[in-house]
Every structure is written in C-alpha cells, then in structure tokens.
Design a protein around this motif. Sequence first.
Motif, PDB file in Angstrom:
ATOM      1  N   GLY A  23       0.812  -1.216   0.000  1.00 26.52           N
ATOM      2  CA  GLY A  23       0.000   0.000   0.000  1.00 26.52           C
ATOM      3  C   GLY A  23       0.838   1.255   0.000  1.00 26.52           C
ATOM      4  O   GLY A  23       0.497   2.249  -0.661  1.00 26.52           O
ATOM      5  N   VAL A  24       1.942   1.246   0.755  1.00 24.97           N
ATOM      6  CA  VAL A  24       2.854   2.408   0.761  1.00 24.97           C
ATOM      7  C   VAL A  24       3.386   2.650  -0.647  1.00 24.97           C
ATOM      8  O   VAL A  24       3.437   3.794  -1.129  1.00 24.97           O
ATOM      9  N   LYS A  25       3.805   1.580  -1.314  1.00 20.98           N
ATOM     10  CA  LYS A  25       4.317   1.696  -2.680  1.00 20.98           C
ATOM     11  C   LYS A  25       3.248   2.251  -3.616  1.00 20.98           C
ATOM     12  O   LYS A  25       3.511   3.150  -4.429  1.00 20.98           O
ATOM     13  N   ILE A  26       2.037   1.741  -3.513  1.00 23.45           N
ATOM     14  CA  ILE A  26       0.943   2.188  -4.383  1.00 23.45           C
ATOM     15  C   ILE A  26       0.629   3.658  -4.150  1.00 23.45           C
ATOM     16  O   ILE A  26       0.489   4.448  -5.093  1.00 23.45           O
ATOM     17  N   HIS A  27       0.530   4.047  -2.873  1.00 21.88           N
ATOM     18  CA  HIS A  27       0.152   5.423  -2.555  1.00 21.88           C
ATOM     19  C   HIS A  27       1.217   6.424  -3.001  1.00 21.88           C
ATOM     20  O   HIS A  27       0.904   7.434  -3.637  1.00 21.88           O
ATOM     21  N   ARG A  28       2.481   6.121  -2.692  1.00 19.62           N
ATOM     22  CA  ARG A  28       3.527   7.100  -2.987  1.00 19.62           C
ATOM     23  C   ARG A  28       3.903   7.150  -4.462  1.00 19.62           C
ATOM     24  O   ARG A  28       4.499   8.122  -4.913  1.00 19.62           O
ATOM     25  N   GLN A  43     -22.714  12.300  -5.495  1.00 24.03           N
ATOM     26  CA  GLN A  43     -23.114  11.911  -4.143  1.00 24.03           C
ATOM     27  C   GLN A  43     -22.531  12.921  -3.154  1.00 24.03           C
ATOM     28  O   GLN A  43     -21.377  13.333  -3.285  1.00 24.03           O
ATOM     29  N   LYS A  44     -23.324  13.290  -2.190  1.00 24.60           N
ATOM     30  CA  LYS A  44     -22.883  14.275  -1.205  1.00 24.60           C
ATOM     31  C   LYS A  44     -21.757  13.703  -0.337  1.00 24.60           C
ATOM     32  O   LYS A  44     -21.829  12.573   0.131  1.00 24.60           O
ATOM     33  N   LYS A  45     -20.724  14.502  -0.128  1.00 23.54           N
ATOM     34  CA  LYS A  45     -19.626  14.092   0.741  1.00 23.54           C
ATOM     35  C   LYS A  45     -19.940  14.512   2.173  1.00 23.54           C
ATOM     36  O   LYS A  45     -20.168  15.683   2.461  1.00 23.54           O
ATOM     37  N   VAL A  46     -19.951  13.547   3.068  1.00 25.40           N
ATOM     38  CA  VAL A  46     -20.137  13.826   4.485  1.00 25.40           C
ATOM     39  C   VAL A  46     -18.798  13.783   5.201  1.00 25.40           C
ATOM     40  O   VAL A  46     -18.333  14.772   5.756  1.00 25.40           O
ATOM     41  N   LYS A  47     -18.129  12.628   5.144  1.00 22.01           N
ATOM     42  CA  LYS A  47     -16.811  12.490   5.758  1.00 22.01           C
ATOM     43  C   LYS A  47     -15.758  12.123   4.740  1.00 22.01           C
ATOM     44  O   LYS A  47     -14.642  12.638   4.771  1.00 22.01           O
ATOM     45  N   PHE A  48     -16.118  11.243   3.800  1.00 23.00           N
ATOM     46  CA  PHE A  48     -15.191  10.792   2.771  1.00 23.00           C
ATOM     47  C   PHE A  48     -15.802  11.016   1.389  1.00 23.00           C
ATOM     48  O   PHE A  48     -17.021  10.907   1.216  1.00 23.00           O
ATOM     49  N   SER A  49     -14.950  11.294   0.421  1.00 24.72           N
ATOM     50  CA  SER A  49     -15.431  11.503  -0.945  1.00 24.72           C
ATOM     51  C   SER A  49     -15.784  10.157  -1.583  1.00 24.72           C
ATOM     52  O   SER A  49     -15.312   9.100  -1.151  1.00 24.72           O
ATOM     53  N   ARG A  83      -3.581   4.078   6.612  1.00 22.11           N
ATOM     54  CA  ARG A  83      -2.515   5.072   6.429  1.00 22.11           C
ATOM     55  C   ARG A  83      -1.603   4.703   5.254  1.00 22.11           C
ATOM     56  O   ARG A  83      -1.128   5.573   4.529  1.00 22.11           O
ATOM     57  N   ALA A  84      -1.356   3.415   5.080  1.00 19.48           N
ATOM     58  CA  ALA A  84      -0.476   2.981   3.996  1.00 19.48           C
ATOM     59  C   ALA A  84      -1.015   3.406   2.640  1.00 19.48           C
ATOM     60  O   ALA A  84      -0.245   3.789   1.748  1.00 19.48           O
ATOM     61  N   PHE A  85      -2.316   3.343   2.471  1.00 24.59           N
ATOM     62  CA  PHE A  85      -2.935   3.730   1.208  1.00 24.59           C
ATOM     63  C   PHE A  85      -3.294   5.218   1.161  1.00 24.59           C
ATOM     64  O   PHE A  85      -4.013   5.656   0.270  1.00 24.59           O
ATOM     65  N   GLY A  86      -2.814   5.984   2.145  1.00 26.18           N
ATOM     66  CA  GLY A  86      -3.072   7.413   2.161  1.00 26.18           C
ATOM     67  C   GLY A  86      -4.439   7.805   2.658  1.00 26.18           C
ATOM     68  O   GLY A  86      -4.897   8.923   2.425  1.00 26.18           O
ATOM     69  N   ARG A  87      -5.103   6.881   3.357  1.00 21.93           N
ATOM     70  CA  ARG A  87      -6.433   7.155   3.866  1.00 21.93           C
ATOM     71  C   ARG A  87      -6.357   7.577   5.324  1.00 21.93           C
ATOM     72  O   ARG A  87      -5.608   7.010   6.117  1.00 21.93           O
ATOM     73  N   SER A  88      -7.171   8.556   5.704  1.00 24.16           N
ATOM     74  CA  SER A  88      -7.228   9.015   7.088  1.00 24.16           C
ATOM     75  C   SER A  88      -8.230   8.211   7.903  1.00 24.16           C
ATOM     76  O   SER A  88      -8.319   8.358   9.121  1.00 24.16           O
ATOM     77  N   GLY A  89      -8.996   7.382   7.242  1.00 24.34           N
ATOM     78  CA  GLY A  89      -9.989   6.541   7.891  1.00 24.34           C
ATOM     79  C   GLY A  89     -10.591   5.621   6.851  1.00 24.34           C
ATOM     80  O   GLY A  89     -10.134   5.552   5.711  1.00 24.34           O
TER      81      GLY A  89
END
Length: 460
Positions: A23-28, A43-49, A83-89
Amino acid sequence: MSKSYCLPEQRTFTARAALVAIGVKIHRSGLLQPIFQKVHIAQKKVKFSPAEKLVDALIAILAGAHGLIEVNKRVRPDVALQRAFGRSGCAEQSVIQDTLDACSAENVAQMEEAMDLIYREHSRGYRHPYQQRRQLLDIDLTGRPCGPKAAFASRGYFRHARNRQGRQVGYVLATYYEEVVVERVFPGKDQLPTALRPLVEAAERTLELDEARRQRTILRIDSGGGSVDQVNWLLARGYHVHCKDYSGIRAEKLAESVQEWVIDPQDPDRQFGWVTLPAEGLYIRPVRRIAVRCRKKNGQWGIGVILSTLPPEEVLELVGESAQRVNEPQVVLWAYVRFYDQRGGGVEIEIKEDKHGLGARRRNKKRFAAQQMVVLLEALAHNILVWARRWLAATCSRVAKWGLLRWVRDVLQVNGLIVFHTATVVQIVLNKGDPLAKELCSGLADLLAPEQVAVILGEI
C-alpha cells in the motif's frame, strides 16, 4: 535536541503488514490518482469523498474480503492499512455500498478511462515490444450467477449451475504478462458472439492498438468467437487469429476431409488432422484449419475445428519448438493444437484466480452500473497483485511464482508492527515467526528503500 521538537512516534499492530508495504508503494507512486481525477460520482460528501470510498472497497478486495460487508472487519479497524494507502480513515461498509449504488453509466465510463491511464502507466502489456514479438491476447467469457432481481440477470450458461440466473463477465488478458487489459459485464444471456466486438474495441483503446500493432497481435479465442462474420471482422482489422470454428455442423463436414488422423501423444482418446477441403472464399485472408476429435463417454466422437492465420514457423516457436522442425508435418500439426490448448494456462487460469483468490464470484450488486464498478475494481486488484509479484521477483522468486489465492491468503497476511511519524509510515516490522517473513523482508526492504521506509524482522 529538545523533546518539544521531536516528532511523535506511534506503533500499531496490523494483521496485514505485507499489504501495508504494498500500500505504501501504491500510494507514494500515485498509482490510484487517476480515480480521484476522473471519477466524479454525484453523491454528497459527508466524511469521505466517493472516490475515497472506491479506494476503501479496493483495499478490502486486496485484504481478502469476498463481500464488501467485510470492510468493517478487515479495513476499518486497521489504522496501519488505511494510512499505507493514504487514507485518514475508512468508510462504513453500508456507505461504500451506497456509493456503488449511486454510480451511473457515465461514472463507469469515467472509471474505465481511469483504469486505462493506470494500465498504460504501470503495465508491461502496454509496453509490449511488438517489433520483437507478437502480443498475445486471450479473450473469454465467464458466468457470474446472481439473484433473479439483479439488473440484466437472466438464464444463460453457468458451469455447474443449470437453470441459474446471472450475468456474464468478459475478459481480455495480456497473456504473457498475466494482466487483465479489459474486464466488462454483460447480460446473462449474452455469449461470446455478441461480446467479442465490444471487448476487442475496448482492448484497442486501452492498448492504443493502431494498424501496425494490430498486425503484430494474436487473438486466441474460444469457439464462441469463431463464426465466419466474427473471424472476418478480426481479419479485416489486421489481427492474427487462433480460435475454434463456431459451427459444429461445419466442423463435422470439415473433419470428413481429413486424410490422416494423428493420435494425441498426451491423450489417446483425442486425434487431430489437417482439413483438406478448400475454404471456398469463406475468409478474407488465408486460414489453416485443423480438425480435432475426442472420444466421448458414449463412444462417439466430439469434433471441433481450429482456425489459425499463423505461419507454422511462428506456431512452433510459440509452443517452444524449434522452427527448423517446420518440415515435420505431425510436429507442426501438434504445435497448432497445443497453442490452442494453452488457453487453459492463460485466460482460464486467470479467471479461476479471480474467483478463488479475489472472491469475484461472490461479489454481486443489484444495479448494473454498480456491478460494473465492482468488476473494474476487481480487475484493478488483479493487476496490482500481478505488478506486486513483479516488484518482488528479483529477491522473492519463489513467492513471485505463486497465484493470487496464495498471495491474498498467505503473502499479504503476514502480520507485524507499523511505526508512524505523524501519519507517515516510517518502519514496518514483520513478525519473524511467520514462515514467509524472512523471504519477504529483503524484497519489501528493497521495494521501499526509495520511499525511506525501513522493513525489518522482529518479535511480535
């Protein structure tokens, strides 16, 4: 240095430390950026797009989820994986399902465009050296049973599931690289005669096949794509074709013209021979025809005919024989048959890999656009795993030869500790008690060295 200037350090356990490294490799590398740039779901974004929720679904597939409901178990509790894929949640599974259900045909087209960009940037199939070697594309269709209320679900051919309803999924595979070039969903009653042209046209767009490249491309197809009209359409576009004749009645008549039957050296119940009956202007380019007959359980012969535009020298080389054996008729004949048989080790194997390794058979959506989006995510997951095997091939040669099932089940499930500075992964500690950890450690360390992420062994 004063403690007030030290970056906070966090450690967290993950059951999928190897997937975190991938995931780190993919994200970076920005591999998934085209999805964020191209796909715009209303679609409306509430917390995540919506695009972030598509990525969450992709992570779940890579983590071994056979149903998107497993997002809550496999991805949401795993902060390191996010976090590895750049996601905050990670979005809740029902929210991801809602996003998929909100997809339209326009969104599917946007995702297909994003997939094309990803494939062209990271695949070997797109960079195939056409001047040195012909590209080989395998094309096939596989049934995916689903509920009768699903859009475009209908009775069709579903192996080992008579009278079931479902849809069909078409594949175009870059066989030499085991990469899915195109994966598309069709109504359940559709078969290869109706799906072939859309699949070929989609592959042309993805691979950007101009006339010169099409002339250096072989299409290997089952009998469903072997009608006279379909073959002539492919020949008119410049392709080389290696397929079965669609008509069973014509195959029986052509088999009567065989003057000498040769017994298959690997199966005494199968024979093959050259068709001597002239093509009588059926095809717009010269085609060689080989009749193949197999003994059925009732003692009768099942007959098919292989069509091929390839010259004997090339077919011999494609099956690993010397081109100097071109003057040995039985060797040449056997080479044509073997080259068709190798479909079993090409597209058919990759379809099974997706069904068993990625759980593709069990992942169905009621809305057709939603199902198309899921299938595209599965194709992306397939290719990511194929590329990950290539990334590690130099130092993990044994693991790089494994199929997708063992990768998802064993390789990506090596557990460990992940060390963060703020939200950035800086160290991955693989559990040295895992039998694969030592072998993976060196490969992942080399892979992530440019990203300044250390990969070590440790006791967990």
